[in-house]
Design a protein around this motif. Structure first.
Motif, PDB file in Angstrom:
ATOM      1  N   ALA A  15      51.245   0.073 -15.531  1.00  0.00           N
ATOM      2  CA  ALA A  15      50.627  -0.703 -15.896  1.00  0.00           C
ATOM      3  C   ALA A  15      51.984  -1.913 -15.337  1.00  0.00           C
ATOM      4  CB  ALA A  15      49.983  -1.832 -17.020  1.00  0.00           C
ATOM      5  N   PRO A  16      53.234  -1.853 -15.660  1.00  0.00           N
ATOM      6  CA  PRO A  16      54.714  -2.886 -15.072  1.00  0.00           C
ATOM      7  C   PRO A  16      54.836  -2.305 -14.180  1.00  0.00           C
ATOM      8  CG  PRO A  16      55.093  -1.354 -17.098  1.00  0.00           C
ATOM      9  CD  PRO A  16      54.109  -0.950 -16.821  1.00  0.00           C
ATOM     10  N   LEU A  17      54.856  -1.173 -13.435  1.00  0.00           N
ATOM     11  CA  LEU A  17      55.483  -0.780 -12.031  1.00  0.00           C
ATOM     12  C   LEU A  17      54.575  -1.352 -10.932  1.00  0.00           C
ATOM     13  CD1 LEU A  17      56.558   2.884 -12.899  1.00  0.00           C
ATOM     14  CD2 LEU A  17      58.108   1.192 -12.484  1.00  0.00           C
ATOM     15  N   ARG A  18      53.369  -1.552 -11.449  1.00  0.00           N
ATOM     16  CA  ARG A  18      52.488  -1.224 -10.679  1.00  0.00           C
ATOM     17  C   ARG A  18      52.593  -3.363 -10.245  1.00  0.00           C
ATOM     18  NH1 ARG A  18      46.644  -3.807 -10.768  1.00  0.00           N
ATOM     19  NH2 ARG A  18      46.017  -3.300  -8.488  1.00  0.00           N
ATOM     20  N   ARG A  19      52.544  -4.039 -11.087  1.00  0.00           N
ATOM     21  CA  ARG A  19      53.380  -5.507 -11.136  1.00  0.00           C
ATOM     22  C   ARG A  19      54.027  -5.849 -10.786  1.00  0.00           C
ATOM     23  NH1 ARG A  19      54.524  -5.611 -16.160  1.00  0.00           N
ATOM     24  NH2 ARG A  19      56.916  -6.542 -15.559  1.00  0.00           N
ATOM     25  N   ARG A  20      55.519  -5.088 -10.560  1.00  0.00           N
ATOM     26  CA  ARG A  20      56.769  -5.197  -9.892  1.00  0.00           C
ATOM     27  C   ARG A  20      56.447  -5.067  -8.051  1.00  0.00           C
ATOM     28  NH1 ARG A  20      61.293  -1.568 -11.679  1.00  0.00           N
ATOM     29  NH2 ARG A  20      60.232  -2.161 -13.873  1.00  0.00           N
ATOM     30  N   MET A  21      55.800  -3.807  -8.010  1.00  0.00           N
ATOM     31  CA  MET A  21      54.947  -3.887  -6.630  1.00  0.00           C
ATOM     32  C   MET A  21      54.141  -4.873  -6.728  1.00  0.00           C
ATOM     33  SD  MET A  21      54.758   0.832  -7.041  1.00  0.00           S
ATOM     34  CE  MET A  21      54.035   0.391  -5.163  1.00  0.00           C
ATOM     35  N   ILE A  22      53.053  -5.830  -7.030  1.00  0.00           N
ATOM     36  CA  ILE A  22      52.471  -6.256  -6.520  1.00  0.00           C
ATOM     37  C   ILE A  22      53.333  -7.958  -5.903  1.00  0.00           C
ATOM     38  CG2 ILE A  22      51.019  -7.854  -6.726  1.00  0.00           C
ATOM     39  CD1 ILE A  22      49.474  -6.103  -8.864  1.00  0.00           C
ATOM     40  N   GLU A  23      54.561  -7.943  -7.124  1.00  0.00           N
ATOM     41  CA  GLU A  23      55.635  -9.307  -7.420  1.00  0.00           C
ATOM     42  C   GLU A  23      56.097  -9.507  -6.026  1.00  0.00           C
ATOM     43  OE1 GLU A  23      57.282  -9.124 -10.829  1.00  0.00           O
ATOM     44  OE2 GLU A  23      55.084 -10.091 -11.933  1.00  0.00           O
ATOM     45  N   ASN A  24      56.530  -7.859  -5.493  1.00  0.00           N
ATOM     46  CA  ASN A  24      57.926  -7.542  -4.415  1.00  0.00           C
ATOM     47  C   ASN A  24      56.940  -7.925  -3.149  1.00  0.00           C
ATOM     48  OD1 ASN A  24      58.138  -4.969  -4.645  1.00  0.00           O
ATOM     49  ND2 ASN A  24      59.707  -4.884  -5.603  1.00  0.00           N
ATOM     50  N   GLY A  25      56.259  -7.409  -3.189  1.00  0.00           N
ATOM     51  CA  GLY A  25      54.931  -7.450  -2.123  1.00  0.00           C
ATOM     52  C   GLY A  25      55.102  -5.431  -1.169  1.00  0.00           C
ATOM     53  N   ASP A  26      55.702  -5.221  -2.045  1.00  0.00           N
ATOM     54  CA  ASP A  26      55.248  -3.467  -1.778  1.00  0.00           C
ATOM     55  C   ASP A  26      54.492  -2.825  -2.265  1.00  0.00           C
ATOM     56  OD1 ASP A  26      58.176  -3.130  -1.438  1.00  0.00           O
ATOM     57  OD2 ASP A  26      58.707  -2.428  -3.695  1.00  0.00           O
ATOM     58  N   TRP A  27      53.053  -3.389  -2.814  1.00  0.00           N
ATOM     59  CA  TRP A  27      52.391  -2.862  -3.523  1.00  0.00           C
ATOM     60  C   TRP A  27      50.756  -3.407  -1.421  1.00  0.00           C
ATOM     61  CZ3 TRP A  27      49.836  -0.074  -7.002  1.00  0.00           C
ATOM     62  CH2 TRP A  27      48.399  -0.547  -6.816  1.00  0.00           C
ATOM     63  N   ASP A  28      50.737  -4.259  -1.463  1.00  0.00           N
ATOM     64  CA  ASP A  28      51.003  -5.030   0.315  1.00  0.00           C
ATOM     65  C   ASP A  28      50.878  -4.168   1.138  1.00  0.00           C
ATOM     66  OD1 ASP A  28      48.812  -6.658  -1.473  1.00  0.00           O
ATOM     67  OD2 ASP A  28      49.827  -8.459  -1.138  1.00  0.00           O
ATOM     68  N   ARG A  29      52.628  -3.809   1.551  1.00  0.00           N
ATOM     69  CA  ARG A  29      52.900  -2.993   1.988  1.00  0.00           C
ATOM     70  C   ARG A  29      52.090  -1.874   2.337  1.00  0.00           C
ATOM     71  NH1 ARG A  29      56.787  -6.286   1.647  1.00  0.00           N
ATOM     72  NH2 ARG A  29      57.838  -5.219   0.160  1.00  0.00           N
ATOM     73  N   ILE A  30      51.997  -0.653   1.293  1.00  0.00           N
ATOM     74  CA  ILE A  30      51.457   0.585   0.813  1.00  0.00           C
ATOM     75  C   ILE A  30      49.999   0.614   1.393  1.00  0.00           C
ATOM     76  CG2 ILE A  30      51.643   2.077  -0.310  1.00  0.00           C
ATOM     77  CD1 ILE A  30      54.308   1.460  -2.129  1.00  0.00           C
ATOM     78  N   ALA A  31      49.265  -0.493   0.807  1.00  0.00           N
ATOM     79  CA  ALA A  31      48.130  -0.450   1.728  1.00  0.00           C
ATOM     80  C   ALA A  31      47.639  -0.646   2.475  1.00  0.00           C
ATOM     81  CB  ALA A  31      46.908  -1.700   0.574  1.00  0.00           C
ATOM     82  N   ALA A  32      49.512  -1.633   3.527  1.00  0.00           N
ATOM     83  CA  ALA A  32      48.299  -2.091   5.071  1.00  0.00           C
ATOM     84  C   ALA A  32      49.379  -0.612   5.750  1.00  0.00           C
ATOM     85  CB  ALA A  32      49.744  -3.039   5.692  1.00  0.00           C
ATOM     86  N   ARG A  33      49.646   0.505   5.005  1.00  0.00           N
ATOM     87  CA  ARG A  33      49.929   1.260   5.442  1.00  0.00           C
ATOM     88  C   ARG A  33      49.479   2.307   5.387  1.00  0.00           C
ATOM     89  NH1 ARG A  33      56.331   4.676   5.586  1.00  0.00           N
ATOM     90  NH2 ARG A  33      55.673   6.116   6.431  1.00  0.00           N
ATOM     91  N   LEU A  34      48.410   2.346   4.452  1.00  0.00           N
ATOM     92  CA  LEU A  34      47.553   3.491   4.567  1.00  0.00           C
ATOM     93  C   LEU A  34      46.693   3.053   5.377  1.00  0.00           C
ATOM     94  CD1 LEU A  34      46.205   5.203   2.171  1.00  0.00           C
ATOM     95  CD2 LEU A  34      45.447   4.090   1.341  1.00  0.00           C
ATOM     96  N   ALA A  35      46.183   2.313   5.264  1.00  0.00           N
ATOM     97  CA  ALA A  35      45.080   1.808   5.691  1.00  0.00           C
ATOM     98  C   ALA A  35      44.829   1.722   7.301  1.00  0.00           C
ATOM     99  CB  ALA A  35      44.427   0.045   5.542  1.00  0.00           C
ATOM    100  N   ARG A  36      45.908   1.546   7.990  1.00  0.00           N
ATOM    101  CA  ARG A  36      46.573   1.855   9.023  1.00  0.00           C
ATOM    102  C   ARG A  36      46.358   3.366   9.453  1.00  0.00           C
ATOM    103  NH1 ARG A  36      51.351   0.383   9.701  1.00  0.00           N
ATOM    104  NH2 ARG A  36      52.343   3.026   9.247  1.00  0.00           N
ATOM    105  N   GLU A  37      46.787   4.347   8.876  1.00  0.00           N
ATOM    106  CA  GLU A  37      47.084   5.228   8.888  1.00  0.00           C
ATOM    107  C   GLU A  37      45.722   5.951   8.286  1.00  0.00           C
ATOM    108  OE1 GLU A  37      50.187   8.119   6.462  1.00  0.00           O
ATOM    109  OE2 GLU A  37      51.341   6.161   7.292  1.00  0.00           O
TER     110      GLU A  37
END
Length: 103
Positions: A15-37
């Motif tokens: 939970a805290p790692l996911r929150r941190r990833m969302i807050e700093n934009g890493d979550w969206d970058r990973i999701a976009a990369r996954l979708a692209r691949e």
């Protein structure tokens, strides 16, 4: 019982790692990369076509709900994520975690 303790510890860290990833934009970058691949590998088109076929086949019996369609396709779709895509995304997540957590 050790697996229950491990699952609890994992959930407490997630939970805290996911929150941190969302807050700093890493979550969206990973999701976009996954979708692209997944798109580049043809995985998205494959399951889009498969869902259309299932919906057409179900028209004769009154149709199929999106929830039912997802429940039927999700396990297969998850199992067929190309290993190269899976390993790449795991590597990206591992690098982020190594930056955030000292082992």
């Amino acid at each position: 019982m050790p697996s229950v303790a491990k699952d609890t510890r994992s959930a407490a860290l997630y939970a805290p790692l996911r929150r941190r990833m969302i807050e700093n934009g890493d979550w969206d970058r990973i999701a976009a990369r996954l979708a692209r691949e997944l798109n580049e590998s043809g995985w998205i088109d494959k399951f889009k076509d498969q869902s259309k076929e299932m919906a057409r086949a179900a028209e004769n019996t009154g149709g199929i709900s999106v929830d039912t369609l997802m429940a039927e396709l999700a396990p297969q779709a998850q199992g067929e994520v190309p290993s190269a895509v899976r390993q790449d995304i795991i590597g990206v997540i591992r690098k982020l975690l190594e930056k955030q957590i000292e082992f």
